[in-house]
Design a protein around this motif. Structure first.
Motif, PDB file in Angstrom:
ATOM      1  N   GLY A  92      35.071 -26.428  26.986  1.00  0.00           N
ATOM      2  CA  GLY A  92      35.556 -25.055  26.920  1.00  0.00           C
ATOM      3  C   GLY A  92      34.609 -24.075  27.575  1.00  0.00           C
ATOM      4  O   GLY A  92      33.561 -24.444  28.116  1.00  0.00           O
ATOM      5  N   ARG A  93      34.976 -22.813  27.519  1.00  0.00           N
ATOM      6  CA  ARG A  93      34.128 -21.771  28.098  1.00  0.00           C
ATOM      7  C   ARG A  93      32.768 -21.734  27.405  1.00  0.00           C
ATOM      8  O   ARG A  93      32.680 -21.906  26.192  1.00  0.00           O
ATOM      9  N   ARG A  94      31.749 -21.467  28.176  1.00  0.00           N
ATOM     10  CA  ARG A  94      30.393 -21.433  27.631  1.00  0.00           C
ATOM     11  C   ARG A  94      30.044 -20.064  27.077  1.00  0.00           C
ATOM     12  O   ARG A  94      29.264 -19.945  26.126  1.00  0.00           O
ATOM     13  N   TYR A  95      30.618 -19.009  27.654  1.00  0.00           N
ATOM     14  CA  TYR A  95      30.223 -17.654  27.286  1.00  0.00           C
ATOM     15  C   TYR A  95      31.205 -16.963  26.356  1.00  0.00           C
ATOM     16  O   TYR A  95      30.829 -16.479  25.297  1.00  0.00           O
ATOM     17  N   PHE A  96      32.450 -16.878  26.766  1.00  0.00           N
ATOM     18  CA  PHE A  96      33.391 -15.994  26.092  1.00  0.00           C
ATOM     19  C   PHE A  96      34.421 -16.773  25.291  1.00  0.00           C
ATOM     20  O   PHE A  96      35.240 -17.506  25.847  1.00  0.00           O
ATOM     21  N   ARG A  97      34.389 -16.584  23.990  1.00  0.00           N
ATOM     22  CA  ARG A  97      35.319 -17.305  23.113  1.00  0.00           C
ATOM     23  C   ARG A  97      36.735 -16.762  23.233  1.00  0.00           C
ATOM     24  O   ARG A  97      37.703 -17.486  22.984  1.00  0.00           O
ATOM     25  N   LEU A 103      35.271  -8.427  26.733  1.00  0.00           N
ATOM     26  CA  LEU A 103      35.269  -6.972  26.833  1.00  0.00           C
ATOM     27  C   LEU A 103      34.067  -6.370  26.115  1.00  0.00           C
ATOM     28  O   LEU A 103      33.509  -5.352  26.560  1.00  0.00           O
ATOM     29  N   TYR A 104      33.652  -6.985  25.021  1.00  0.00           N
ATOM     30  CA  TYR A 104      32.426  -6.563  24.331  1.00  0.00           C
ATOM     31  C   TYR A 104      31.239  -6.653  25.282  1.00  0.00           C
ATOM     32  O   TYR A 104      30.415  -5.734  25.366  1.00  0.00           O
ATOM     33  N   PHE A 105      31.157  -7.740  26.008  1.00  0.00           N
ATOM     34  CA  PHE A 105      30.084  -7.918  26.984  1.00  0.00           C
ATOM     35  C   PHE A 105      30.137  -6.838  28.058  1.00  0.00           C
ATOM     36  O   PHE A 105      29.127  -6.191  28.367  1.00  0.00           O
ATOM     37  N   LEU A 106      31.319  -6.618  28.629  1.00  0.00           N
ATOM     38  CA  LEU A 106      31.451  -5.606  29.677  1.00  0.00           C
ATOM     39  C   LEU A 106      31.019  -4.232  29.183  1.00  0.00           C
ATOM     40  O   LEU A 106      30.361  -3.474  29.907  1.00  0.00           O
ATOM     41  N   GLN A 107      31.377  -3.901  27.954  1.00  0.00           N
ATOM     42  CA  GLN A 107      31.027  -2.591  27.421  1.00  0.00           C
ATOM     43  C   GLN A 107      29.531  -2.467  27.142  1.00  0.00           C
ATOM     44  O   GLN A 107      28.910  -1.455  27.469  1.00  0.00           O
ATOM     45  N   HIS A 108      28.930  -3.503  26.578  1.00  0.00           N
ATOM     46  CA  HIS A 108      27.536  -3.398  26.150  1.00  0.00           C
ATOM     47  C   HIS A 108      26.537  -3.477  27.308  1.00  0.00           C
ATOM     48  O   HIS A 108      25.397  -3.029  27.155  1.00  0.00           O
ATOM     49  N   VAL A 109      26.949  -4.022  28.435  1.00  0.00           N
ATOM     50  CA  VAL A 109      26.081  -3.940  29.617  1.00  0.00           C
ATOM     51  C   VAL A 109      26.465  -2.742  30.478  1.00  0.00           C
ATOM     52  O   VAL A 109      25.871  -2.519  31.527  1.00  0.00           O
ATOM     53  N   GLY A 110      27.434  -1.968  30.012  1.00  0.00           N
ATOM     54  CA  GLY A 110      27.925  -0.814  30.763  1.00  0.00           C
ATOM     55  C   GLY A 110      26.864   0.203  31.149  1.00  0.00           C
ATOM     56  O   GLY A 110      26.847   0.674  32.293  1.00  0.00           O
ATOM     57  N   PRO A 111      25.955   0.606  30.231  1.00  0.00           N
ATOM     58  CA  PRO A 111      24.951   1.590  30.625  1.00  0.00           C
ATOM     59  C   PRO A 111      24.078   1.134  31.788  1.00  0.00           C
ATOM     60  O   PRO A 111      23.631   1.967  32.588  1.00  0.00           O
ATOM     61  N   ALA A 284      25.171 -12.175  21.043  1.00  0.00           N
ATOM     62  CA  ALA A 284      25.145 -11.283  19.878  1.00  0.00           C
ATOM     63  C   ALA A 284      26.533 -10.958  19.344  1.00  0.00           C
ATOM     64  O   ALA A 284      26.659 -10.360  18.272  1.00  0.00           O
ATOM     65  N   PHE A 285      27.560 -11.358  20.046  1.00  0.00           N
ATOM     66  CA  PHE A 285      28.920 -10.959  19.655  1.00  0.00           C
ATOM     67  C   PHE A 285      29.353 -11.625  18.359  1.00  0.00           C
ATOM     68  O   PHE A 285      29.211 -12.838  18.173  1.00  0.00           O
ATOM     69  N   ASP A 286      29.879 -10.834  17.441  1.00  0.00           N
ATOM     70  CA  ASP A 286      30.481 -11.318  16.194  1.00  0.00           C
ATOM     71  C   ASP A 286      31.798 -10.576  16.029  1.00  0.00           C
ATOM     72  O   ASP A 286      31.808  -9.364  15.784  1.00  0.00           O
TER      73      ASP A 286
END
Length: 456
Positions: A92-97, A103-111, A284-286
């Motif tokens: 399966g995917r290694r990063y995104f469940r 989308l959490y990832f995209l937002q949190h690296v947004g700054p 860190a995503f939960d």
């Protein structure tokens, strides 16, 4: 002169608040504040001190950097080949469940992504010095050379807006650290040239996470254009990774200053490792934590908006929302009442039908991203989390670079009355991180490149 010594002239007034939040520094450096340069230096001082104590994998001899960069790129390519083989074997995917995770990832690296390339903003003032050509070429390519579809910041801003992730106001302060560092380096280019070169060297090496992110975002139906663009331009053969090495070679002084310059360059390189990186953000995503945090934020606005006829376990919706910390119990009550059926198609849950689609009673209450969080939490692995909540906002498709807005028209009129050299001085501020992605900034980038070529 060491990295710390070169910052010793920071005005005393700026030391009154030594622990300014990263997001405050970030916001100040995205303005035309006349104290921006001093603020940047004061902010960088402790971070350069911390970076100076860190280890790195750079070669002791700068002449070995090109070989090091190529070997690093080859290692990443081999790791990515192994990843692709594992996926083809059924892993399966290694990063995104699920989509919400992505989308959490995209937002949190947004700054960080919203100021892409900012560390090089100061090199434009050296447009007549050929030693800066590689650094300027990198920065101008980060700006898409004035083409909207290739401007990295504009691409990322549109990506966040499309998926309802563009509100970054609730992010933790740690997520602004790298963006603030990039902006500060851009303001301190002349005093911190070795550190700028070192940071650039580190940032432009192709990382494995970029390749995997692009692959898995595409699987989830999220446009990976921003990430694919970096994969192609950051290569060690002809791209930014090679240019970053060549820039150091062009600007590395000879003689006694050489060792000190390279030592400072390595400190700048290590700045890339401060704060949460991409893989740390992903790990860190939960999902449940994000759902509850989102509902707690929404409860503040919704606790007086519901009628009293609907009761969940003998409490009105307003009562459930009135007290902070009740959202987990509220969701559990909705599950017991049958309004939420976890592990199934979310459309089978009454709660989902209340918020999804224009006929829904609560249409518009939740953003695209907020709905995706709820959708994937309800689905709880149904269809492997690949399904979308529906309704990603469609971008306008407008060619922003061609819009005849008032800023662009005013800038164009100003330039008409100026000599070519005067135009260059007028244009450079429009290529700053806070402006280059705007229509006038895109126009200014194209004009800057035309004049730069004509005047040299």
């Amino acid at each position: 002169m060491t990295s710390i010594e070169c910052l010793s002239t920071v005005p005393a007034a700026l030391h009154e608040r030594p622990n300014r939040p990263n997001h405050e520094i970030y916001a100040r450096l995205l303005t035309d504040d006349p104290e921006a340069g001093a603020i940047a230096q004061a902010f960088l001082q402790p971070h350069l001190a911390a970076a100076g104590d860190m280890a790195d994998e750079l070669p002791a001899d700068p002449e070995q950097l090109l070989h090091w960069s190529r070997a690093r790129c080859a290692a990443v390519a081999a790791q990515y080949a192994s990843y692709l083989a594992s996926r083809q074997a059924g892993e399966g995917r290694r990063y995104f469940r699920n989509t919400a995770h992505a989308l959490y990832f995209l937002q949190h690296v947004g700054p960080t992504k919203a100021v892409d390339g900012a560390w090089l903003a100061g090199v434009l003032h050296h447009w007549q010095d050929v030693r800066f050509d590689h650094l300027q070429a990198i920065y101008l390519e980060e700006l898409g050379e004035g083409v909207p579809r290739q401007n990295h910041v504009l691409i990322y801003r549109q990506l966040l807006a499309e998926h309802g992730c563009d509100d970054l106001s609730d992010l933790g302060d740690e997520y602004y650290l790298q963006g603030a560092i990039q902006l500060a380096l851009g303001h301190g280019c002349d005093a911190l040239l070795p550190e700028v070169i070192g940071y650039n060297l580190g940032y432009e090496q192709l990382p494995l996470h970029l390749l995997i992110s692009a692959y898995e975002l595409r699987e989830l139906g999220i446009d990976p254009h921003y990430f694919r663009l970096h994969v192609t331009i950051d290569n060690a053969s002809t791209g930014h990774a090679r240019r970053a090495v060549k820039a150091l070679q062009d600007l590395l002084p000879a003689g006694e200053q050489r060792a000190a310059f390279y030592r400072r360059m390595k400190s700048g390189y290590r700045l890339n490792d401060l704060g949460p990186g991409s893989t740390a953000v992903i790990q860190a995503f939960d999902l449940k934590r994000e759902v509850l945090a989102m509902l707690e934020r929404k409860a503040v606005f919704g606790r007086h908006m519901h009628s009293d006829y609907c009761r969940i376990e003998n409490r009105t919706i307003n009562q459930w929302l009135a007290t902070p910390g009740q959202m987990e119990a509220f969701l559990d009550a909705l599950i017991r009442k049958g309004w939420i059926k976890r592990g199934e198609d979310p459309t089978q849950s009454r709660f989902w039908r209340l918020i999804d689609g224009s006929p829904a009673v609560m249409f518009g209450v939740f953003s695209v991203y907020e709905k995706q969080l709820l959708h994937d939490w309800i689905a709880d692995g149904w269809q492997d989390g690949n399904s979308r909540a529906g309704g990603a906002r469609n971008p306008t498709g407008e060619d922003i670079g061609q819009v005849s807005d008032s800023e662009t028209l005013t800038l164009h009129k100003t330039l008409q009355a100026q000599s070519p050299l005067e135009q260059m001085n007028t244009l450079i501020p429009w290529l700053a991180p806070q402006r280059h992605w705007r229509p006038a900034g895109l126009f200014a980038t194209r004009r800057f490149m035309q004049l730069r070529k004509a005047l040299r």
